[in-house]
Write a protein that holds these residues in place. Structure first.
Motif, PDB file in Angstrom:
ATOM      1  N   PHE A 163      51.052  72.280  42.952  1.00 18.24           N
ATOM      2  CA  PHE A 163      50.283  73.487  42.629  1.00 18.24           C
ATOM      3  C   PHE A 163      49.490  74.053  43.803  1.00 18.24           C
ATOM      4  O   PHE A 163      48.632  74.891  43.606  1.00 18.24           O
ATOM      5  CB  PHE A 163      49.332  73.195  41.463  1.00 18.24           C
ATOM      6  N   GLU A 164      49.718  73.549  45.002  1.00 16.24           N
ATOM      7  CA  GLU A 164      48.955  74.128  46.111  1.00 16.24           C
ATOM      8  C   GLU A 164      49.773  74.207  47.406  1.00 16.24           C
ATOM      9  O   GLU A 164      49.961  75.295  47.949  1.00 16.24           O
ATOM     10  CB  GLU A 164      47.658  73.332  46.339  1.00 16.24           C
TER      11      GLU A 164
ATOM     12  N   TYR B 118      52.243  76.924  48.576  1.00 10.60           N
ATOM     13  CA  TYR B 118      51.754  78.301  48.641  1.00 10.60           C
ATOM     14  C   TYR B 118      50.816  78.537  49.817  1.00 10.60           C
ATOM     15  O   TYR B 118      50.117  79.538  49.886  1.00 10.60           O
ATOM     16  CB  TYR B 118      51.095  78.663  47.299  1.00 10.60           C
TER      17      TYR B 118
ATOM     18  N   LEU C  89      44.991  71.168  35.096  1.00 13.47           N
ATOM     19  CA  LEU C  89      43.684  70.560  35.368  1.00 13.47           C
ATOM     20  C   LEU C  89      42.846  70.370  34.109  1.00 13.47           C
ATOM     21  O   LEU C  89      42.007  69.470  34.055  1.00 13.47           O
ATOM     22  CB  LEU C  89      42.890  71.433  36.354  1.00 13.47           C
TER      23      LEU C  89
ATOM     24  N   ARG D  14      48.212  75.857  37.230  1.00 10.96           N
ATOM     25  CA  ARG D  14      47.390  74.798  37.818  1.00 10.96           C
ATOM     26  C   ARG D  14      46.160  74.538  36.941  1.00 10.96           C
ATOM     27  O   ARG D  14      45.794  73.395  36.680  1.00 10.96           O
ATOM     28  CB  ARG D  14      46.957  75.225  39.227  1.00 10.96           C
ATOM     29  N   HIS D  15      45.535  75.616  36.496  1.00 16.21           N
ATOM     30  CA  HIS D  15      44.338  75.466  35.666  1.00 16.21           C
ATOM     31  C   HIS D  15      44.677  74.758  34.355  1.00 16.21           C
ATOM     32  O   HIS D  15      43.905  73.925  33.874  1.00 16.21           O
ATOM     33  CB  HIS D  15      43.730  76.842  35.403  1.00 16.21           C
TER      34      HIS D  15
ATOM     35  N   THR E 150      50.944  87.116  46.400  1.00 16.62           N
ATOM     36  CA  THR E 150      49.705  86.975  45.624  1.00 16.62           C
ATOM     37  C   THR E 150      49.959  86.991  44.118  1.00 16.62           C
ATOM     38  O   THR E 150      49.296  86.281  43.358  1.00 16.62           O
ATOM     39  CB  THR E 150      48.726  88.104  45.992  1.00 16.62           C
TER      40      THR E 150
ATOM     41  N   VAL F  49      50.781  80.829  39.391  1.00 18.79           N
ATOM     42  CA  VAL F  49      50.680  79.399  39.710  1.00 18.79           C
ATOM     43  C   VAL F  49      49.266  78.894  39.412  1.00 18.79           C
ATOM     44  O   VAL F  49      49.079  77.788  38.892  1.00 18.79           O
ATOM     45  CB  VAL F  49      51.041  79.136  41.192  1.00 18.79           C
ATOM     46  N   THR F  50      48.285  79.725  39.719  1.00 18.85           N
ATOM     47  CA  THR F  50      46.898  79.311  39.492  1.00 18.85           C
ATOM     48  C   THR F  50      46.615  79.137  38.003  1.00 18.85           C
ATOM     49  O   THR F  50      45.911  78.207  37.596  1.00 18.85           O
ATOM     50  CB  THR F  50      45.931  80.325  40.137  1.00 18.85           C
ATOM     51  N   LEU F  51      47.184  80.003  37.185  1.00 15.98           N
ATOM     52  CA  LEU F  51      47.046  79.826  35.733  1.00 15.98           C
ATOM     53  C   LEU F  51      47.639  78.486  35.300  1.00 15.98           C
ATOM     54  O   LEU F  51      47.054  77.757  34.491  1.00 15.98           O
ATOM     55  CB  LEU F  51      47.770  80.948  34.975  1.00 15.98           C
TER      56      LEU F  51
ATOM     57  N   HIS G  53      51.043  83.624  43.255  1.00 12.55           N
ATOM     58  CA  HIS G  53      49.895  82.703  43.313  1.00 12.55           C
ATOM     59  C   HIS G  53      49.064  82.791  42.032  1.00 12.55           C
ATOM     60  O   HIS G  53      48.554  81.787  41.536  1.00 12.55           O
ATOM     61  CB  HIS G  53      48.990  83.038  44.509  1.00 12.55           C
ATOM     62  N   PHE G  54      48.922  84.011  41.530  1.00 10.25           N
ATOM     63  CA  PHE G  54      48.124  84.195  40.311  1.00 10.25           C
ATOM     64  C   PHE G  54      48.728  83.384  39.163  1.00 10.25           C
ATOM     65  O   PHE G  54      48.016  82.659  38.456  1.00 10.25           O
ATOM     66  CB  PHE G  54      48.073  85.686  39.955  1.00 10.25           C
TER      67      PHE G  54
ATOM     68  N   GLU H 124      48.630  67.863  41.795  1.00 15.83           N
ATOM     69  CA  GLU H 124      47.842  69.074  42.073  1.00 15.83           C
ATOM     70  C   GLU H 124      48.103  69.589  43.485  1.00 15.83           C
ATOM     71  O   GLU H 124      48.244  70.792  43.696  1.00 15.83           O
ATOM     72  CB  GLU H 124      46.347  68.770  41.858  1.00 15.83           C
TER      73      GLU H 124
ATOM     74  N   LYS I 282      46.147  63.932  41.483  1.00 14.51           N
ATOM     75  CA  LYS I 282      45.906  64.657  42.744  1.00 14.51           C
ATOM     76  C   LYS I 282      47.217  64.905  43.489  1.00 14.51           C
ATOM     77  O   LYS I 282      47.397  65.968  44.102  1.00 14.51           O
ATOM     78  CB  LYS I 282      44.934  63.892  43.641  1.00 14.51           C
TER      79      LYS I 282
END
Lengths: 407, 407
Positions: free
Chosen positions: B178-179, B182, B219, B215-216, B205, B211-213, B208-209, B174, B171
């Motif tokens: 990864f959060e 941003y 996870l 992050r996923h 944005t 980073v979200t990949l 962010h896209f 994460e 956590k």
């Protein structure tokens, strides 16, 4: 020493009686063992002269498949029970309720679904299930969303995933689906008539590459809690109701594996029609219905999943513009690939499907087998290029007609 | 009630004495607590008039970061110890040996590395470590290969992964990596001078896209046992030896996260040079050396990993032609993306690096911060297009010069 032993019918009745509120106090209970004896004992306990009944399912410490006996961890009973409870909490209408259990004795007491038909049986008999796609789409959307990092607390998800470490049953999938069909293996099981197909599977390096990508996803991608074996034999249906059973293969894996299992099994029935229907019109109608069911499973899943995402997303970063579309497009590709793998293994691998194996004529059966393989291979081969459910339908129809495939 | 309590120096000495073979029987032992008090107590136990010594590291049930106190599971001591043991078995030369432990008291008794320097400190002082890339490349290749589905029994891997469920420490990653960088977050920590940069991070944005990949992947992708926090403060060095310590963030995740951590931290030092070296030539030489170290980490990892794959592959399907190249190309993309995320968070996020924070002049520090952000963003933004380590070097050099980036 473990207290484990196979339950007797008498013990099953005592157990049933101990579940609060299931039977009237002085009811006379009867018990029948109705399992097929391969993996589990299944006791059906009923109260004489009433409609009250329950099921007690107990794991046995081995699996019998085509005469062989494999040792198999009893822990799968705990996993199945925990999966049923988790899924039932998320989809109470679509999963049988658990009334009691013992991890030590490896049994689960649960809702009796005797009035339901096994979906595979119904499909073979040509039944239509107009609610099926909606129901199973909802099951998939809800169970996959709410056990993923999108829909549940991400720390709790990790702990839950730890409770679903399922090496024994995952190994069955890894071997039978993602390896044996592509090499010589004693586990494989097909008639000499399709030796050419089996040989082609073994030597097709491009296909192996795609299978290996899918295998790697299965091995590593802990996206959500999967049912893990969601074929049409794990689904009970009535015209107005659908229940998902037998999640003993449950583990945290790639979402597309569950969706692909449903669609792959619908397509196996689709491929079987060539061997069943003497009447061209009946056959065409059934085929069209099956394609629409497969399409419907995806579209209901997708719309349900998007709704849950829009309303209940737990992961802030996943709100990023474009990410939902990207995420779902990846699930679709995986769905196609896993559906294809599932189809291929049911033709040349250890464990087949009655949809095709019980076709009475050798020629019809062989034609269905070749058709299923053509569809399966096409889905695997092209899965990374797929962009819509229409692409999947196009691939299926082109492969069915023996055409060069292009999407 | 738990027996947990912080050890006293006297208890640490008793404990040290109880470890067989570490100290002469009647040695007079001395103990100093040398931890920084943020996460752990660290007892350094030495025998008077000898070179014999050990370290006892004990977790405390909270984390102190910039004055805040966060509750933190003591289970991290078990995870760190198990990771040390697992890594030491795979790389005995590169990981300190564990002599004893108690999960209940959350301590580990281990090899003393007092004669080593923390890599970050050495880099700040301008030291060269000509063996570093080779050593850490070997550590990465071996630990990642032998704990993956490629190099270990795939059922045992699942069980091992279950022992490394690490929600608390994951956590932290994460949130902080990864959060928080941003979005507006109380955890963020940067000077007003770079508010424009922080604002740009929050509104980008497209970034962010990507980073979200990543992050996923963090996870969900249980590819191998990661160290999980492999920055240059977790690495001890001597000119001829390298030791990796502090794996309390260990869990099964994407391989590129560990490799990216090393490379990202080398690049943070690279970005810091602008604030340290008054002499242009010294600076250019150090920068060139750091780029070569980063390149070397990857090339040593890659050649080692390929060798292990060619000699010790456990997964039959992964022998498929082309799959090794594909697999490694994916790790490289992930490496670049994670390296970028790590750089960004060290500038605007909660926890910084001394390489940049201790730059004496405000202007030089700010220039280094902007440079690190430019490199980090470029790596994240382009990570999916990267095809070789040269691409990464090109991105770094272009971003450093404030040029439009293209690979």
């Amino acid at each position: 020493m473990s207290a484990y032993h196979p339950l007797s019918a008498e013990e099953a009745i005592q157990l049933a009686r101990s579940i609060p509120g299931r039977f009237p106090e002085h009811a006379e209970l009867e018990c029948r063992e109705i399992g097929d004896g391969n993996l589990n004992l299944v006791f059906h306990v009923t109260a004489k002269n009433t409609a009250d009944s329950i099921i007690i399912k107990q794991a046995v410490p081995y699996a019998k498949v085509v005469g062989e006996s494999w040792p198999l961890s009893l822990d799968r009973a705990r996993i199945e029970r925990l999966a049923l409870e988790t899924e039932h909490k998320i989809c109470p209408e679509l999963v049988p309720e658990v009334y009691g259990y013992s991890d030590e004795l490896a049994y689960t007491v649960m809702e009796d679904l005797s009035e339901y038909t096994i979906m595979r049986r119904g499909l073979i008999e040509g039944q239509a299930y107009p609610k099926f796609a909606e129901h199973i789409g909802e099951f998939l959307a809800r169970t996959l969303f709410y056990t993923s990092d999108l829909g549940m607390n991400q720390q709790e998800k990790k702990v839950l995933a730890g409770q679903f470490v399922n090496p024994d049953l995952c190994k069955i999938t890894e071997d039978l689906i993602f390896e044996d069909p592509y090499r010589k293996s004693d586990n494989n099981n097909y008639s000499e008539a399709i030796e050419d197909e089996a040989e082609a599977l073994r030597s097709d390096t491009e296909l192996h590459f795609e299978v290996t990508l899918l295998r790697h996803k299965f091995l590593t991608q802990a996206q959500a809690l999967l049912h893990g074996d969601l074929h049409t034999g794990s689904i009970f249906v009535k015209p107005d109701s659908t229940k998902v059973i037998d999640p003993e293969f449950a583990f945290f894996g790639p979402m597309g594996f569950d969706i692909g299992a449903v669609i792959g099994n619908l397509l196996l029935n689709y491929a079987s029609q060539i061997g069943w229907s003497s009447d061209e019109q009946t056959r065409a109608a059934r085929e069209a219905r099956l394609i629409e069911m497969a399409r419907g499973v995806w579209t209901h899943f997708e719309s349900g999943f998007r709704l849950l995402w829009n309303e209940g997303l737990q992961d802030e970063m996943s709100r990023t513009a474009g990410y939902q579309d990207y995420y779902i497009s990846q699930i679709l590709k995986d769905t196609a690939g896993f559906a294809g793998c599932k189809m291929i293994r049911r033709i040349v691998g250890l464990s087949h499907v009655a949809d095709i194996d019980t076709i009475p004529g050798d020629k019809g059966r062989e034609a269905a087998q070749r058709k299923a393989l053509a569809i399966g291979k096409s889905l695997v081969r092209h899965h990374r290029s797929i962009q819509s459910i229409d692409d999947i339908v196009t691939l299926v129809e082109q492969a069915s007609q023996g055409n060069e495939v292009s999407i």
